[in-house]
Design a protein around this motif. Structure first.
Motif, PDB file in Angstrom:
ATOM      1  N   TRP A 115       0.719  -1.114   0.030  1.00  0.00           N
ATOM      2  CA  TRP A 115       0.030   0.065   0.044  1.00  0.00           C
ATOM      3  C   TRP A 115       0.941   1.354  -0.016  1.00  0.00           C
ATOM      4  O   TRP A 115       0.279   2.344  -0.032  1.00  0.00           O
ATOM      5  CB  TRP A 115      -0.914  -0.110   1.123  1.00  0.00           C
ATOM      6  N   MET A 116       2.083   1.228   0.262  1.00  0.00           N
ATOM      7  CA  MET A 116       2.988   2.305   0.116  1.00  0.00           C
ATOM      8  C   MET A 116       3.045   2.498  -1.361  1.00  0.00           C
ATOM      9  O   MET A 116       3.476   3.745  -1.884  1.00  0.00           O
ATOM     10  CB  MET A 116       4.398   2.014   0.579  1.00  0.00           C
ATOM     11  N   LYS A 117       3.053   1.814  -2.409  1.00  0.00           N
ATOM     12  CA  LYS A 117       3.313   1.977  -3.661  1.00  0.00           C
ATOM     13  C   LYS A 117       1.953   1.404  -4.637  1.00  0.00           C
ATOM     14  O   LYS A 117       2.259   0.384  -5.359  1.00  0.00           O
ATOM     15  CB  LYS A 117       4.432   1.274  -4.373  1.00  0.00           C
ATOM     16  N   PRO A 118       0.904   1.993  -4.300  1.00  0.00           N
ATOM     17  CA  PRO A 118      -0.296   1.577  -5.057  1.00  0.00           C
ATOM     18  C   PRO A 118      -0.489   2.069  -6.540  1.00  0.00           C
ATOM     19  O   PRO A 118       0.246   3.006  -6.754  1.00  0.00           O
ATOM     20  CB  PRO A 118      -1.533   2.115  -4.198  1.00  0.00           C
ATOM     21  N   GLU A 119      -1.147   1.078  -7.160  1.00  0.00           N
ATOM     22  CA  GLU A 119      -1.128   1.792  -8.531  1.00  0.00           C
ATOM     23  C   GLU A 119      -2.729   1.669  -9.096  1.00  0.00           C
ATOM     24  O   GLU A 119      -3.075   2.644  -9.708  1.00  0.00           O
ATOM     25  CB  GLU A 119      -0.438   0.656  -9.688  1.00  0.00           C
ATOM     26  N   HIS A 120      -3.446   0.494  -8.767  1.00  0.00           N
ATOM     27  CA  HIS A 120      -4.849   0.483  -9.054  1.00  0.00           C
ATOM     28  C   HIS A 120      -5.569   0.150  -7.745  1.00  0.00           C
ATOM     29  O   HIS A 120      -5.304  -1.135  -7.132  1.00  0.00           O
ATOM     30  CB  HIS A 120      -5.155  -0.792 -10.166  1.00  0.00           C
ATOM     31  N   ILE A 121      -6.252   1.060  -7.217  1.00  0.00           N
ATOM     32  CA  ILE A 121      -7.011   0.841  -5.869  1.00  0.00           C
ATOM     33  C   ILE A 121      -8.644   0.817  -6.090  1.00  0.00           C
ATOM     34  O   ILE A 121      -8.970   1.817  -6.828  1.00  0.00           O
ATOM     35  CB  ILE A 121      -6.442   1.778  -4.948  1.00  0.00           C
ATOM     36  N   VAL A 149      -2.951   5.228  -9.723  1.00  0.00           N
ATOM     37  CA  VAL A 149      -1.888   6.269  -9.205  1.00  0.00           C
ATOM     38  C   VAL A 149      -0.726   6.001 -10.225  1.00  0.00           C
ATOM     39  O   VAL A 149      -0.299   5.083 -10.278  1.00  0.00           O
ATOM     40  CB  VAL A 149      -1.534   5.962  -7.927  1.00  0.00           C
ATOM     41  N   ARG A 150      -0.154   7.272 -10.710  1.00  0.00           N
ATOM     42  CA  ARG A 150       1.261   7.186 -11.411  1.00  0.00           C
ATOM     43  C   ARG A 150       1.924   8.154 -10.884  1.00  0.00           C
ATOM     44  O   ARG A 150       1.745   9.337 -10.957  1.00  0.00           O
ATOM     45  CB  ARG A 150       0.864   7.273 -12.890  1.00  0.00           C
TER      46      ARG A 150
END
Length: 336
Positions: A115-121, A149-150
């Protein structure tokens, strides 16, 4: 070369120290701070801009840890014994206290948990999640919402595909924070704002703190709409542009902002909405449908209700309107 390596090592040591201190503060906040501790925390947060981001990450990690553990074996790698599985979980059981919790959170941050590096949530209906992003910003995602997220060196990009989210943005003037939904975009540097993108409705932006600039792709070349705290913007669909402004901007009260965020506490705050509108709002949070008789649909209601209790809402409203409720499988009818 050695000097460069030593410099990088010192920088990493400093970052680790900040994470450790942030984790310790997160542990203290969980058990409630004294007035003196609150003053010390405020002083620590104001001492370095990196403290704010680190603290936000640790708080979100703590909340996420609780959520994962409380979800049971389907959502956690922790294997409970049969005795533990029959025990009602408590917040204290899953959130470690004091130094143990601080060490755990700091370790998660160093390890780079997912969850520190989320992309699709995404969230399912009735679910709410809080996510710490790499930059220290924190996103609170409401029911039935989806985002991508990007993160790049030049910007922080969020696509809110659908739903609603609160963005508490870590300041970084070199990397604008941009939330887009459809052709509408809201850009901030360090602020707090809400974006709502519900099916069949125009995109809405509400600003709690700081400044947000709202623009649209089809308005290329036009100056963005600049919103300050306690302002809102509604991005109208293309077919209405010929008879109205592209984006409607209004001043709103701090109380209206608080009402709009009642969902963070699992509540809906109605103040003059019609019963039909209230039924649609409950449908965002529950599969239990509220069906309203035509003669009652326009009745205005007010009050604070639990998102998870459509039956309780229907009964309370029916009583105030001298109406009746009929409850069947998956449906609640409010009739005269």
């Amino acid at each position: 070369m050695q000097e460069s390596i030593d410099g990088l090592r010192m920088k990493q040591d400093k970052a680790n120290k900040i994470d450790q201190e942030a984790a310790e503060w997160a542990a203290k906040v969980d058990r409630a701070l004294s007035s003196d501790e609150q003053s010390d925390l405020d002083l620590w947060l104001s001492g370095d801009i990196r403290h704010i981001g680190a603290f936000g990450r640790m708080r979100a990690l703590a909340l996420q840890t609780e959520r994962v553990a409380a979800s049971g074996p389907l959502h956690s790698s922790y294997n409970a014994s049969p005795e533990e599985e029959t025990t009602q979980p408590s917040r204290r059981r899953f959130l470690l206290s004091g130094g143990a919790m601080a060490a755990s959170l700091a370790g998660m941050a160093t390890a780079g948990w997912w969850w520190m590096k989320p992309e699709h949530i995404l969230t399912h209906k009735g679910e709410m999640r809080q996510i710490a992003l790499q930059d220290g910003s924190v996103v609170t995602l409401n029911t039935a919402s989806e985002m991508k997220v990007r993160m790049t060196e030049k910007g922080r990009h969020i696509e809110l595909i659908s739903g609603e989210a609160l963005f508490d943005v870590a300041p970084d003037k070199t990397r604008p924070f941009i939330v887009s939904s459809g052709d509408t975009a809201a850009m901030a540097v360090g602020t707090s704002f809400i974006v709502q993108a519900l099916p069949g409705e125009p995109v809405k932006v509400l600003v709690r703190e700081g400044i947000v600039e709202v623009s649209r792709k089809r308005d290329e070349g036009k100056r963005p709409y600049r919103l300050k705290a306690n302002m809102s913007a509604v991005s109208l669909p293309a077919e209405t542009d010929a008879i109205s402004d592209a984006v409607l901007v209004n001043n709103i009260s701090p109380i209206s902002i608080d009402r709009a965020l009642a969902w963070r506490d699992g509540q809906i705050d109605f103040q003059g909405e019609t019963l039909q509108e209230a039924a649609r709002e409950f449908a965002r949070y529950s599969d239990t449908r509220i069906l309203v008789a035509p003669g009652l649909a326009g009745e205005q209601i007010a009050g604070l209700y639990q998102t998870s209790d459509p039956i309780g809402f229907a009964k309370a409203v029916a009583e105030s309107l001298r109406a009746r409720t009929e409850i069947s499988s998956g449906e609640i009818h409010i009739t005269k």
